[in-house]
Structure formats: structure tokens, C-alpha cells
Design an enzyme around this catalytic site. Structure first.
Site, PDB file in Angstrom:
ATOM      1  N   MET A  57       0.798  -1.209   0.155  1.00 47.43           N
ATOM      2  CA  MET A  57       0.026   0.167   0.081  1.00 47.43           C
ATOM      3  C   MET A  57       0.889   1.297   0.050  1.00 47.43           C
ATOM      4  O   MET A  57       1.992   1.155   0.498  1.00 47.43           O
ATOM      5  CB  MET A  57      -0.951  -0.018   1.163  1.00 47.43           C
ATOM      6  CG  MET A  57      -1.664  -1.056   1.288  1.00 47.43           C
ATOM      7  SD  MET A  57      -3.243  -1.310   0.489  1.00 47.43           S
ATOM      8  CE  MET A  57      -4.198   0.146   0.994  1.00 47.43           C
ATOM      9  N   HIS A  60       7.605  -4.936  11.671  1.00 49.67           N
ATOM     10  CA  HIS A  60       6.746  -4.232  12.066  1.00 49.67           C
ATOM     11  C   HIS A  60       5.159  -4.575  11.953  1.00 49.67           C
ATOM     12  O   HIS A  60       4.373  -4.628  12.380  1.00 49.67           O
ATOM     13  CB  HIS A  60       6.567  -2.888  11.968  1.00 49.67           C
ATOM     14  CG  HIS A  60       7.509  -1.896  12.682  1.00 49.67           C
ATOM     15  ND1 HIS A  60       8.801  -1.454  12.173  1.00 49.67           N
ATOM     16  CD2 HIS A  60       7.650  -1.735  13.915  1.00 49.67           C
ATOM     17  CE1 HIS A  60       9.642  -1.028  12.748  1.00 49.67           C
ATOM     18  NE2 HIS A  60       8.683  -1.012  14.213  1.00 49.67           N
ATOM     19  N   GLU A  99      -5.111  -2.439  -9.488  1.00 52.60           N
ATOM     20  CA  GLU A  99      -5.757  -3.341  -8.596  1.00 52.60           C
ATOM     21  C   GLU A  99      -5.895  -4.895  -9.212  1.00 52.60           C
ATOM     22  O   GLU A  99      -6.944  -5.425  -9.090  1.00 52.60           O
ATOM     23  CB  GLU A  99      -7.324  -2.855  -8.380  1.00 52.60           C
ATOM     24  CG  GLU A  99      -7.373  -1.545  -7.693  1.00 52.60           C
ATOM     25  CD  GLU A  99      -6.575  -1.328  -6.139  1.00 52.60           C
ATOM     26  OE1 GLU A  99      -6.210  -2.385  -5.561  1.00 52.60           O
ATOM     27  OE2 GLU A  99      -6.506  -0.144  -5.794  1.00 52.60           O
ATOM     28  N   SER A 111       2.624   2.590  -2.319  1.00 52.49           N
ATOM     29  CA  SER A 111       3.943   2.724  -3.225  1.00 52.49           C
ATOM     30  C   SER A 111       3.613   3.395  -4.487  1.00 52.49           C
ATOM     31  O   SER A 111       4.644   3.594  -5.473  1.00 52.49           O
ATOM     32  CB  SER A 111       4.299   1.166  -3.434  1.00 52.49           C
ATOM     33  OG  SER A 111       3.273   0.346  -3.799  1.00 52.49           O
ATOM     34  N   GLY A 112       2.612   3.995  -4.580  1.00 51.61           N
ATOM     35  CA  GLY A 112       2.267   4.826  -5.904  1.00 51.61           C
ATOM     36  C   GLY A 112       2.011   4.295  -7.124  1.00 51.61           C
ATOM     37  O   GLY A 112       2.062   4.684  -8.360  1.00 51.61           O
TER      38      GLY A 112
END
Length: 196
Positions: free
Chosen positions: A11, A187, A90, A13-14
Site C-alpha cells: 500500500m 513491524h 488493482e 507505493s504509488g
């Protein structure tokens, strides 16, 4: 030589911005492009490629039951001159049959296709469209972004609900920065509050 490209990234990342930029570059040179997106993407209005920086373009929606090649061939009839490229946003939401249909367009109609999408979901599993793009694409390109919590490269997507990480549930839940963060492996496993 026409090829099937898969440009994937976490998400933020352009990816959608890159599609709009690539389309603009082709069109500025007087070349035709076809823009497509999955009908599952309902964050904006259906049939829209929208970047987080505010740019958007209309696109042809690909539904589950659609034959992607038939959609493309129908669209080709609207152009007097050759279509130089097909851009798909997408692409992770596409199905195996769509990817095979796109590969056939590249091989039979000799039109390059650049598909953009996430590689893995919030459970760190491949999406169906991504899995088959990884298998069928001629070229794979990673689009990079940084972790929401540190400065390492983000390779995963972490879903949040009510401020807490979510590791189980439906694969597809639409959302943006309020629901998903791009994160590094560390993370993803141990998310921490963001310190400003």
C-alpha cells in the site's frame, strides 16, 4: 515485442499514480491506451483509477464473470489507430482466468499490458490475481515504499481496526490509510504506535 508486466508493491507505493503517469506519457505522444481496473475496487466510484494525491482517470471495470480479452477486443474497435498499451489497476483482485486472458492478448494481439497491484494481503497470503501474474508475467517489477513505523522498505500490508492490528478475517475489505499500513516484516509481526 509485447510483454505482460506485473508491477507490485505494498500500500502507498504509488501504483495508481504510476498508471495515471504512464497513461499521460503515452497520450502526450498521441498514442492510445486502455485503462482498466477491478470492479471490486469500490473506494472511489466504480470504474475509476484514483491516486491518493488526488489524480483520477476513468477506466473499464473488470467483473468476476467478464472475459478480459473480450472486454479489450470490444474496446479496440473504438480506436482508429493502434492501442499502444493496456494499463490495469488493482490487478490483485483479478482471477486466474483473467490473467490467462490478458496473457493471450499480449501473445495474440501483440499489445503490451502493465498490471499494477498488491502482491500479498494483510494475512501475508498471495491474492489470486497476484499469484497468477507472478506465474504468467514476462517481467516483474517491485514498486517500493517505506514502512509506516520506520524507514525500512515496506513489503507487507497491515490491517488495522479500532487502532489494533488485524490478522484474520475476509481477504478483501476496502480501505485506505484508515485501514491499512505498509509495513516491513518486523513491524508486521510487532506493530508499534506511530510517534510524531
Amino acid at each position: 515485442m509485447a510483454q505482460l508486466f506485473f508491477r507490485y508493491g505494498a500500500m502507498n507505493s504509488g501504483k495508481s499514480f504510476e498508471i495515471i503517469k504512464v497513461a499521460h506519457n503515452y497520450e502526450e505522444q498521441g498514442k492510445n491506451v486502455i485503462l482498466m481496473t477491478s470492479a471490486l475496487d469500490t473506494r472511489e466510484k466504480k470504474g475509476t483509477i484514483a491516486s491518493r494525491i488526488g489524480l483520477e482517470r476513468d477506466a473499464i471495470s473488470i467483473n468476476s464473470i467478464d472475459n478480459a480479452r473480450n472486454l479489450i477486443e470490444s474496446e479496440l474497435n473504438k480506436y482508429e489507430k493502434r492501442v499502444s498499451c493496456i494499463l490495469i489497476d488493482e490487478a490483485q483482485f483479478l482471477e486466474k482466468h483473467h490473467i490467462k486472458e490478458l496473457a493471450a492478448v499480449v501473445d495474440d494481439l501483440k499489445i503490451p499490458i502493465i498490471a499494477f497491484g498488491l502482491k500479498n494481503d494483510f494475512q501475508n497470503q498471495l491474492f489470486e490475481g497476484s499469484k497468477y501474474l507472478l506465474l504468467y508475467a514476462d517481467k516483474l517489477e517491485e514498486m517500493k515504499t517505506i514502512c509506516w513505523f520506520c524507514e525500512k522498505k515496506a513489503t507487507m500490508n497491515l490491517r488495522f481496526h479500532d487502532g489494533k492490528p488485524v490478522y484474520e478475517g475476509e481477504q478483501v475489505v476496502m480501505g485506505g490509510n484508515e485501514s491499512y499500513y505498509p509495513v516491513c516484516r518486523e513491524h508486521y509481526m510487532h506493530p508499534q504506535p506511530r510517534i510524531n
